[in-house]
Design an enzyme around this catalytic site. Sequence first.
Site, PDB file in Angstrom:
ATOM      1  N   HIS A  37       0.837  -1.210   0.000  1.00 48.18           N
ATOM      2  CA  HIS A  37       0.000   0.000   0.000  1.00 48.18           C
ATOM      3  C   HIS A  37       0.875   1.265   0.000  1.00 48.18           C
ATOM      4  O   HIS A  37       0.593   2.235  -0.706  1.00 48.18           O
ATOM      5  CB  HIS A  37      -0.876   0.038   1.254  1.00 48.18           C
ATOM      6  CG  HIS A  37      -1.875  -1.084   1.358  1.00 48.18           C
ATOM      7  ND1 HIS A  37      -1.882  -1.977   2.387  1.00 48.18           N
ATOM      8  CD2 HIS A  37      -2.912  -1.433   0.551  1.00 48.18           C
ATOM      9  CE1 HIS A  37      -2.878  -2.834   2.234  1.00 48.18           C
ATOM     10  NE2 HIS A  37      -3.516  -2.531   1.125  1.00 48.18           N
ATOM     11  N   LYS A 153      -0.751  -6.275  -8.086  1.00 48.83           N
ATOM     12  CA  LYS A 153      -0.946  -7.529  -7.327  1.00 48.83           C
ATOM     13  C   LYS A 153      -2.339  -8.099  -7.617  1.00 48.83           C
ATOM     14  O   LYS A 153      -2.513  -9.292  -7.771  1.00 48.83           O
ATOM     15  CB  LYS A 153      -0.778  -7.206  -5.840  1.00 48.83           C
ATOM     16  CG  LYS A 153      -1.509  -8.087  -4.894  1.00 48.83           C
ATOM     17  CD  LYS A 153      -0.608  -9.127  -4.331  1.00 48.83           C
ATOM     18  CE  LYS A 153      -1.269 -10.106  -3.398  1.00 48.83           C
ATOM     19  NZ  LYS A 153      -2.445  -9.660  -2.729  1.00 48.83           N
ATOM     20  N   VAL A 180       4.860  -5.404  -4.617  1.00 52.74           N
ATOM     21  CA  VAL A 180       5.939  -5.313  -3.631  1.00 52.74           C
ATOM     22  C   VAL A 180       5.959  -6.622  -2.845  1.00 52.74           C
ATOM     23  O   VAL A 180       4.909  -7.112  -2.408  1.00 52.74           O
ATOM     24  CB  VAL A 180       5.728  -4.115  -2.677  1.00 52.74           C
ATOM     25  CG1 VAL A 180       6.886  -3.999  -1.705  1.00 52.74           C
ATOM     26  CG2 VAL A 180       5.584  -2.839  -3.485  1.00 52.74           C
ATOM     27  N   SER A 189       0.476  -8.727   1.637  1.00 50.44           N
ATOM     28  CA  SER A 189      -0.985  -8.768   1.589  1.00 50.44           C
ATOM     29  C   SER A 189      -1.492  -8.628   3.022  1.00 50.44           C
ATOM     30  O   SER A 189      -0.880  -9.178   3.947  1.00 50.44           O
ATOM     31  CB  SER A 189      -1.448 -10.107   1.004  1.00 50.44           C
ATOM     32  OG  SER A 189      -2.820 -10.319   1.294  1.00 50.44           O
TER      33      SER A 189
HETATM   34  P1  AMP Z   1      -6.383  -4.042  -0.537  1.00 50.50           P
HETATM   35  O1  AMP Z   1      -6.248  -3.219   0.699  1.00 50.50           O
HETATM   36  O2  AMP Z   1      -5.841  -5.435  -0.392  1.00 50.50           O
HETATM   37  O3  AMP Z   1      -7.750  -3.973  -1.154  1.00 50.50           O
HETATM   38  O4  AMP Z   1      -5.403  -3.369  -1.590  1.00 50.50           O
HETATM   39  C1  AMP Z   1      -5.465  -1.994  -1.874  1.00 50.50           C
HETATM   40  C2  AMP Z   1      -4.570  -1.715  -3.044  1.00 50.50           C
HETATM   41  O5  AMP Z   1      -3.226  -2.111  -2.733  1.00 50.50           O
HETATM   42  C3  AMP Z   1      -4.974  -2.502  -4.308  1.00 50.50           C
HETATM   43  O6  AMP Z   1      -4.835  -1.653  -5.432  1.00 50.50           O
HETATM   44  C4  AMP Z   1      -3.980  -3.643  -4.326  1.00 50.50           C
HETATM   45  O7  AMP Z   1      -3.734  -4.138  -5.617  1.00 50.50           O
HETATM   46  C5  AMP Z   1      -2.736  -2.952  -3.761  1.00 50.50           C
HETATM   47  N1  AMP Z   1      -1.791  -3.929  -3.206  1.00 50.50           N
HETATM   48  C6  AMP Z   1      -2.041  -4.887  -2.296  1.00 50.50           C
HETATM   49  N2  AMP Z   1      -0.936  -5.622  -2.058  1.00 50.50           N
HETATM   50  C7  AMP Z   1       0.048  -5.117  -2.848  1.00 50.50           C
HETATM   51  C8  AMP Z   1       1.428  -5.441  -3.069  1.00 50.50           C
HETATM   52  N3  AMP Z   1       2.019  -6.430  -2.431  1.00 50.50           N
HETATM   53  N4  AMP Z   1       2.116  -4.701  -3.957  1.00 50.50           N
HETATM   54  C9  AMP Z   1       1.520  -3.671  -4.627  1.00 50.50           C
HETATM   55  N5  AMP Z   1       0.232  -3.312  -4.466  1.00 50.50           N
HETATM   56  C10 AMP Z   1      -0.505  -4.032  -3.590  1.00 50.50           C
END
Ligand code: AMP
Length: 290
Positions: A37, A153, A180, A189
Site C-alpha cells: 500500500h 498484485k 511489492v 498482503s
Molecule cells: P487491498 O487493501 O488489499 O484492497 O489493496 C489496496 C490496493 O493495494 C490494491 O490496489 C492492491 O492491488 C494494492 N496492493 C495490495 N498488495 C500489494 C502489493 N504487495 N504490492 C503492490 N500493491 C498491492
Amino acid sequence: MEIIKTVTEMQAYADQKRAEGRILGLVPTMGGLHEGHLSLVKLAKEEADHVTVTIFVNPTQFGPNEDYETYPRGLERDCRLLETIGGVSAVFAPDEASFYPGGADQQRVWVVCPEMSKYLCGKDRPGHFRGVLTVVLKLFAACKPHVSVFGLKDIQQYILLKRMIHDLSLNIRIVGGSIVREPSGLAFSSRNENLSSNERSQAQVLSKAVIAAADMIELGEKSLERLTALMMNTIQSASLAKLQYAEIVDANTLHPVEKLIPGARVIAAVAVYFGDVRLIDNAIADVPVE
Ligand code: AMP
C-alpha cells in the site's frame, strides 16, 4: 492529515481542493496497511499534489462464506503509519451506514462486467468484481480524484477498473503500481497476517510459481501444459497449500490463452488457500518474437 468519515464531508473537501486548483490523487485500500500500500501512496504523491487514502473493508465484495469478519482491521495503526510516512493529506474511512445508505444489502444499482469477471478469481468468487467495481465507482464519486493508483498484485481488478473507467468515460487517470514482495518473494498482503508462521514460510511458493512460469515464457517455452504443470507442481510442493487455479491468460482480455503467440503479453496467475486464507499472485510475461 484529515480523517474524514462521511461521503458528504469527503465531497465537500474534494470540491474545496479542486477549487484551489489541486490535483487530487486517490489510493483505495481496505486497510491493514503494508509496504505494498505504501508504495502506491508514494506513486500517488508523484502524480498528484493532494493524496487521499481510503480505508474501507467493503462488504459487497465478500461472498457469504468468505473472510469479511476476520479481515484485518486497525484504523488507528493505519493512520499512524500514514502520518509517519507523510505526504497523505486525507484519510477517507467511512462507516458502512454512511457509505451504503440504508446498508449494503439495500444497494440496488451495480457496476458489472460479466465477460471479464468470469475468469481467474471471478470463477471462484461470484459477485466479487461486481462489489469491487461498484465500491470503486462510489469512492470516485466521494473523493473526486484526477488520478487513482491501484496495485498490479490484483491484476484482474486493475484490468477491470481500467475497462470501467474507459467504458463509463470517467475522467480519471489510472496508474498501476508494481507488486511489492517480502524478501522471501511472498507478495505483501493484509491477509498474510492471518497465516501461521508455517503457512507464511510455505506461501513463498506462489511467487516462485508465477515468476518461474513468466521467466520460462520469456525464454521461449511454448508448451502451456509444461508451464501449467510447472506452476501446479511448485504450489503442490508446499504441504499446506490448496491450489485454486494456476493459469496463463491474455493480459488484455483475461481469456485463458490457447497458444503463446509471439509478441503477445500474458499473465501467469495463481490462487492458493492456506487454511481459510486465500492468496493470489501473478507475473506478466512478453512472449518473445522469433
Ligand atoms: P487491498 O487493501 O488489499 O484492497 O489493496 C489496496 C490496493 O493495494 C490494491 O490496489 C492492491 O492491488 C494494492 N496492493 C495490495 N498488495 C500489494 C502489493 N504487495 N504490492 C503492490 N500493491 C498491492
